[in-house]
Motif scaffolding. Structure first.
Motif, PDB file in Angstrom:
ATOM      1  N   GLY A  77       0.849  -1.183   0.000  1.00  0.00           N
ATOM      2  CA  GLY A  77       0.000   0.000   0.000  1.00  0.00           C
ATOM      3  C   GLY A  77       0.883   1.229   0.000  1.00  0.00           C
ATOM      4  O   GLY A  77       2.113   1.132  -0.086  1.00  0.00           O
ATOM      5  N   ALA A  78       0.272   2.405   0.090  1.00  0.00           N
ATOM      6  CA  ALA A  78       1.043   3.651   0.109  1.00  0.00           C
ATOM      7  C   ALA A  78       0.126   4.794   0.506  1.00  0.00           C
ATOM      8  O   ALA A  78      -1.105   4.644   0.539  1.00  0.00           O
ATOM      9  N   THR A  79       0.731   5.926   0.810  1.00  0.00           N
ATOM     10  CA  THR A  79      -0.028   7.154   0.975  1.00  0.00           C
ATOM     11  C   THR A  79       0.388   8.122  -0.131  1.00  0.00           C
ATOM     12  O   THR A  79       1.509   8.062  -0.639  1.00  0.00           O
ATOM     13  N   PHE A  80      -0.529   9.015  -0.484  1.00  0.00           N
ATOM     14  CA  PHE A  80      -0.238   9.992  -1.534  1.00  0.00           C
ATOM     15  C   PHE A  80      -0.834  11.338  -1.151  1.00  0.00           C
ATOM     16  O   PHE A  80      -1.959  11.434  -0.677  1.00  0.00           O
ATOM     17  N   THR A  81      -0.042  12.398  -1.354  1.00  0.00           N
ATOM     18  CA  THR A  81      -0.533  13.764  -1.234  1.00  0.00           C
ATOM     19  C   THR A  81      -0.076  14.536  -2.462  1.00  0.00           C
ATOM     20  O   THR A  81       1.053  14.348  -2.935  1.00  0.00           O
ATOM     21  N   PRO A  82      -0.936  15.411  -2.985  1.00  0.00           N
ATOM     22  CA  PRO A  82      -0.530  16.200  -4.146  1.00  0.00           C
ATOM     23  C   PRO A  82       0.333  17.404  -3.791  1.00  0.00           C
ATOM     24  O   PRO A  82       0.851  18.075  -4.682  1.00  0.00           O
ATOM     25  N   HIS A  83       0.503  17.670  -2.492  1.00  0.00           N
ATOM     26  CA  HIS A  83       1.145  18.917  -2.064  1.00  0.00           C
ATOM     27  C   HIS A  83       2.658  18.772  -1.942  1.00  0.00           C
ATOM     28  O   HIS A  83       3.252  18.953  -0.872  1.00  0.00           O
ATOM     29  N   CYS A  84       3.295  18.431  -3.059  1.00  0.00           N
ATOM     30  CA  CYS A  84       4.749  18.297  -3.069  1.00  0.00           C
ATOM     31  C   CYS A  84       5.230  18.486  -4.494  1.00  0.00           C
ATOM     32  O   CYS A  84       4.519  18.153  -5.447  1.00  0.00           O
ATOM     33  N   ALA A  85       6.424  19.029  -4.631  1.00  0.00           N
ATOM     34  CA  ALA A  85       6.996  19.250  -5.958  1.00  0.00           C
ATOM     35  C   ALA A  85       8.432  18.753  -5.988  1.00  0.00           C
ATOM     36  O   ALA A  85       9.145  18.820  -4.987  1.00  0.00           O
ATOM     37  N   ALA A  86       8.838  18.259  -7.144  1.00  0.00           N
ATOM     38  CA  ALA A  86      10.249  17.948  -7.390  1.00  0.00           C
ATOM     39  C   ALA A  86      10.924  19.215  -7.892  1.00  0.00           C
ATOM     40  O   ALA A  86      10.317  20.036  -8.588  1.00  0.00           O
TER      41      ALA A  86
END
Length: 357
Positions: A77-86
């Protein structure tokens, strides 16, 4: 504070676009993998907790959903957040330097400050006087007179692969360029770079007695080899991939693992730091907050909970050296314990007060 940090990710992107700073900014979110039953329990608990205290937009992903972002091995499984940038932080800092110089700021490189005092910065060439002096020296803070226990410099090292071909990217995913990590105790982190490499880093390098920092500490063949092995364990098909770059540097860690900013109006001394490796965006928030503090602006930023916080000093040596290195070693052992027992590590629970748990 959580919302302010999310907004800061967007702020960095807006500023770099407005100023024409080419730093490979790409907001693809971040995914944190769970690859053991103990890691899976931590991932699920973090999502549940996020609905209690935060915006609640941290998502739990089933293995089939994880593969839409990244095709890693052993995923439960995993967690995901859109609030991050490379981002390419080297290009970012050089671009910012050019921008402020264009706006009339003078940057005095090769001018080491040996001490900061009320409204004074003591350098090798003389004393600079100013109404406000800000300490923003992060992992190098112990080199200032009287600051030897304020921050502990702990090294984080990185490696980067050669540019990968299309077939390898098909096996690994990362098409949307999310940054990635997993729920092990000894921190790892990575990203797909704009030029098609994987840049991958982690902890594991030792803390050096007396909070010393030296360029030679950036280079540890043992840690570089461990990072390469870890990345190859995360993804199939990297056995023949060459690693072309390796580097590192010291992070600034406060004793309570809490970053802070502040300004003592009586002495004119301000500070920012203790980012524990999350400084690429947090320094932006710190700079904007300090601006409002220095200019006496009443804003939402100056009321954030980290403003005015003062972390306790680290223990004197040799306790500091023993404690930090024991903690680093314990996190490695805790990860091995969880792989064997399939349960959350007792060692990690015992050591968590030392490492900010």
């Amino acid at each position: 504070m959580h919302w302010a940090m999310q907004a800061t990710v967007n702020e960095v992107g807006l500023v770099t676009a407005a100023e024409g700073i080419d730093c490979d900014y790409h907001k693809g979110g971040t995914i944190v993998l769970a690859r053991t039953p103990a890691q899976l329990a931590r991932a699920q608990a973090e999502v549940a907790d996020s609905h209690e205290w935060g915006p609640g937009d941290l998502r739990f992903l089933e293995p089939s959903e994880v593969s839409e972002h990244v095709r890693a091995t052993k995923v439960l499984g995993a967690t995901f957040t859109p609030h991050c940038a490379a981002i390419h932080p080297g290009r970012l800092v050089r671009g910012l330097a050019r921008t402020v110089e264009r706006l009339g700021v003078t940057i005095h490189e090769h001018t080491p400050v040996t001490a900061i005092e009320p409204r004074r910065a003591v350098t090798s060439y003389g004393v600079l006087r100013a109404e406000v002096v800000i300490r923003a020296t992060e992992g190098f803070t112990p080199g200032l007179e009287g600051q030897s226990r304020a921050i502990a410099p702990v090294y984080s090292l990185m490696v980067a692969t050669e540019p990968l071909d299309a077939a390898t990217w098909e096996r690994t995913g990362l098409a949307g360029r999310p940054t990635f990590s997993d729920y092990r105790h000894l921190i790892i982190y990575g990203q797909r770079t704009a030029d098609g490499r994987i840049a991958f880093g982690g902890r594991g390098a030792p803390y050096h007695f007396g909070s010393r920092t030296k360029p030679s500490f950036d280079n540890s063949r043992r840690v570089f080899a461990a990072l390469q092995a870890t990345l190859r364990d995360l993804f199939d098909g990297l056995d023949e991939v060459r690693f072309t770059h390796a580097w590192g540097g010291p992070l600034g860690i406060a004793r309570d693992w809490c970053a802070s900013v502040g300004l003592d109006r009586a002495t004119g001394l301000g500070w920012a730091g203790g980012y524990v490796g999350d400084g690429v965006s947090t320094t932006n928030l710190a700079g904007r907050t300090l601006t409002d503090l220095v200019l006496r602006r009443d804003s939402d930023l100056v009321r954030l909970p980290w403003v005015g916080h003062r972390s306790p000093d680290w223990e004197p040596e040799p306790l500091r050296w023993l404690g930090i290195n024991a903690g680093l070693r314990a996190m490695t052992v805790a990860d091995a314990e969880e792989r064997l027992t399939k349960h959350s590590s007792r060692i990690a629970r015992l050591i968590s007060p030392l490492v900010g748990g």
